[in-house]
Design an enzyme around this catalytic site. Structure first.
Site, PDB file in Angstrom:
ATOM      1  N   GLU A   1       2.153  -6.908   7.707  1.00 31.75           N
ATOM      2  CA  GLU A   1       1.941  -8.276   7.231  1.00 31.75           C
ATOM      3  C   GLU A   1       1.990  -9.302   8.368  1.00 31.75           C
ATOM      4  O   GLU A   1       2.819 -10.211   8.383  1.00 31.75           O
ATOM      5  CB  GLU A   1       2.963  -8.628   6.155  1.00 31.75           C
ATOM      6  CG  GLU A   1       2.839  -7.757   4.915  1.00 31.75           C
ATOM      7  CD  GLU A   1       3.743  -8.174   3.765  1.00 31.75           C
ATOM      8  OE1 GLU A   1       4.580  -9.087   3.958  1.00 31.75           O
ATOM      9  OE2 GLU A   1       3.605  -7.600   2.661  1.00 31.75           O
TER      10      GLU A   1
ATOM     11  N   GLU B   1       2.007  -1.427   0.102  1.00 36.29           N
ATOM     12  CA  GLU B   1       3.067  -1.943  -0.761  1.00 36.29           C
ATOM     13  C   GLU B   1       2.425  -2.432  -2.056  1.00 36.29           C
ATOM     14  O   GLU B   1       1.403  -3.117  -2.023  1.00 36.29           O
ATOM     15  CB  GLU B   1       3.812  -3.118  -0.115  1.00 36.29           C
ATOM     16  CG  GLU B   1       4.580  -2.779   1.142  1.00 36.29           C
ATOM     17  CD  GLU B   1       5.267  -4.007   1.747  1.00 36.29           C
ATOM     18  OE1 GLU B   1       5.394  -5.036   1.033  1.00 36.29           O
ATOM     19  OE2 GLU B   1       5.662  -3.942   2.926  1.00 36.29           O
TER      20      GLU B   1
END
Length: 583
Positions: A194, A313
């Site tokens: 991320e 995720e």
């Protein structure tokens, strides 16, 4: 275990040496389309051989389903800092036994690495990471290893400290690559989690991320050993599956001209539903369309072009939370998990459940909510039917009348309704017209019994495949709220719930503007601005919400409950004093 749930790779059950010899013979005879790796001998159990396909597409498919060892090695500053204790090999044996084929092991390196050149990673910490990776590999799992919270701890400073950040990033991956250069191809490297970039435009984000990922690719590929052909995972800014972000990632992957690359994005559903804000109380058509559109874009951008995709995720933000009331209604959450994993299968992508603590109890190695895990596991292979809601509300203050729900068949066939081992009688206890399931007044009268507030009975709508849908029969009446006083740091509304569950809170001022910390919507965020306390009979208004109120100006709160009932309440803050009155 059903044949459809067998792992794509083969796990050895006999003596490890015999398995290794047999697999080696297969490779020598040219009978494989991949490579077989056997983990080192284990004193307690024989090693598990894992078949590794040559193609990236087949390898990623063999990793489905996947699980995250979250809030562990990525915890700051140490492995046990965020409540998950010390990982053992039994953790991986558990997830492998329960059907997972791969694990993602997030690692934050910052507090175990010098902050100046040559940015040396502490040898003890590197050895611990290697031990955990080896345990997972030895358990017959594929492993994804990454650089995790470093993304916001120091990598995002590349916009103001470019050369030092690049030097540290390169040094980090050089050390990781060297340590794991001889690990089998069951180990996957993920360059950065991320990624964020301080004060950067979208174009600058793309530029910096391409530089980081290109450098990561070069470092790994030139580090020798198995790294020459190891699967590498590249991602988007923040891991977000935004169309423009994915298009840029495709450009990066295409430019590297490497068949052993995988695209990674994360998915936590439509934000208002994921955290229950802005009225996102249900997994409704808007939330469903958001998922469908996202996966359609994933298919078009990557899958249709031959690039495998790893959803590194997925879940719902802060769900489930075993320390606070659930912000997402349980049945609505089940619909989301069922829909997501079905769509992932249809799209041909691999999904990794983000588990920071909420799903697997790391001490007992038991699922905290077995029924929830059963739904997730079932969705890996089949569809389950659901309904418009998981409760039927029967008001106590009125005569019992027929009540109905809408069935969501999801490609299944409806079989009937059961209460425990007893099947209800169609026509007498319920009727079905199209997808409308209606319970008769006579059946509900029997089911509510003495009509005590709350759940009086639980039924199951069953289908020809998948899991049954639980339906609670609930006796309720309109909630009763009372006047109260408190302070700007502690205020609770006395509440008689009378069989109700709080869904959301609408907060405005007389001039029509929104009241609360989330000022872009009148529907405030569950557990952030307000939270039900069912045991104490109260609704808590949080310090964050109270601090945001205008001095001396009354805010009108409308509490919405899942039964459809609402109650209006007034709150005024004067200095540190807060007064609440029933409207």
């Amino acid at each position: 275990m059903n044949e459809t749930r067998q792992p794509a790779h083969h796990r050895g059950r006999g003596p490890g040496r015999l398995i290794a010899l047999v697999l080696a013979l297969f490779v020598m005879l040219g009978l494989s389309g991949g490579t077989a790796f056997a983990a080192p001998d284990d004193a307690e159990k024989p090693p598990r051989a894992v078949w590794v396909p040559d193609s990236a597409k087949d390898l990623v498919a063999a990793m489905q389903p996947s699980w995250n060892l979250g809030n562990t090695l990525d915890a700051i500053p140490d492995e046990g800092s965020w409540g998950n204790g010390q990982t053992t090999k039994a953790t991986f044996e558990k997830v492998a036994a329960d059907g997972f084929r791969s694990v993602r092991i997030p690692v934050t390196w910052s507090d175990h690495q010098s902050a100046t050149a040559p940015y040396t990673i502490d040898a003890t910490y590197m050895a611990r990471v290697k031990q955990i990776v080896d345990w997972a590999l030895d358990s017959g799992l594929y492993v994804v290893l990454n650089v995790h919270h470093d993304s916001w701890m120091w990598v995002e400073k590349i916009t103001s400290d470019h050369d030092n950040v690049m030097a540290r990033f390169n040094s980090t991956w050089s050390q990781i690559s060297t340590t794991f250069r001889d690990a089998p191809r069951t180990l996957v490297f993920e360059g950065i989690n991320e990624p964020s970039f301080a004060n950067a435009t979208e174009a600058q984000k793309f530029q910096y991320l391409r530089e980081l990922q290109t450098s990561f690719h070069r470092l790994v590929r030139t580090s020798g050993g198995m790294n020459a052909n190891r699967l590498l995972s590249l991602t988007t800014p923040a891991g977000a599956p935004e169309p423009a972000f994915m298009n840029d990632l495709y450009t990066t992957i295409a430019g590297l001209n490497d068949s052993q690359l995988v695209a990674q994005v994360h998915f936590y559903s439509w934000y208002p539903f994921s955290v229950n804000v802005a009225g996102g109380t249900l997994y409704d058509a808007v939330a469903q369309k958001h998922l469908d559109d996202t996966f359609a874009n994933i298919r078009t951008t990557f899958v249709a072009r031959g690039i495998p995709v790893y959803i590194g995720e997925y879940g719902l933000l802060d769900y489930p939370n075993h320390f606070h009331p659930s912000r997402v209604e349980r049945g609505e959450a089940l619909k989301y998990y069922e829909h997501l994993n079905h769509t992932a299968r249809a799209t041909g992508v691999t999904t990794a459940l983000w588990d920071p603590f909420s799903y697997l109890n790391r001490e007992t190695l038991q699922w905290r909510d077995q029924a929830l895990f059963d739904w997730i596991k079932s969705s890996w292979t089949t569809r389950s039917g659901t309904a418009s809601f998981d409760k039927v509300f029967v008001p106590k203050s009125a005569p019992v009348t027929a009540k109905s729900l809408t069935l969501n068949l999801n490609g299944t066939s409806f079989r009937g309704v059961w209460q425990g081992g007893t099947k209800l009688v169609a026509g007498r206890d319920y009727t079905v017209s199209g997808t409308r399931l209606a319970f008769t007044a006579n059946a509900l009268t029997r089911l509510v019994g003495n009509r005590a507030y709350g759940v009086n009975a639980t039924l199951q709508a069953r289908f020809n495949s998948g899991l049954p849908w639980n339906i609670d029969i609930v006796t309720n009446d309109a909630p009763v709220l009372s006047n109260a006083t408190g302070t700007s740091t502690a205020f609770a509304v006395p509440t008689q719930y009378r069989g109700n569950n709080l869904a959301t809170m609408h907060a405005t001022y007389a001039d029509g503007t929104n009241a609360g910390p989330t000022d872009w919507t009148p529907y405030q965020e569950f557990n952030k601005a307000f939270s039900p306390d069912y045991a104490s009979g109260a609704i808590t208004l949080t310090p964050d919400f109270l601090a945001s109120l205008r001095e001396g100006v009354t805010a009108t709160l409308v509490f919405h409950f899942y039964s459809g009932q609402t109650v209006t309440y007034k709150v005024t803050k004067s200095g540190t004093a807060v007064t609440g009155t029933l409207a």
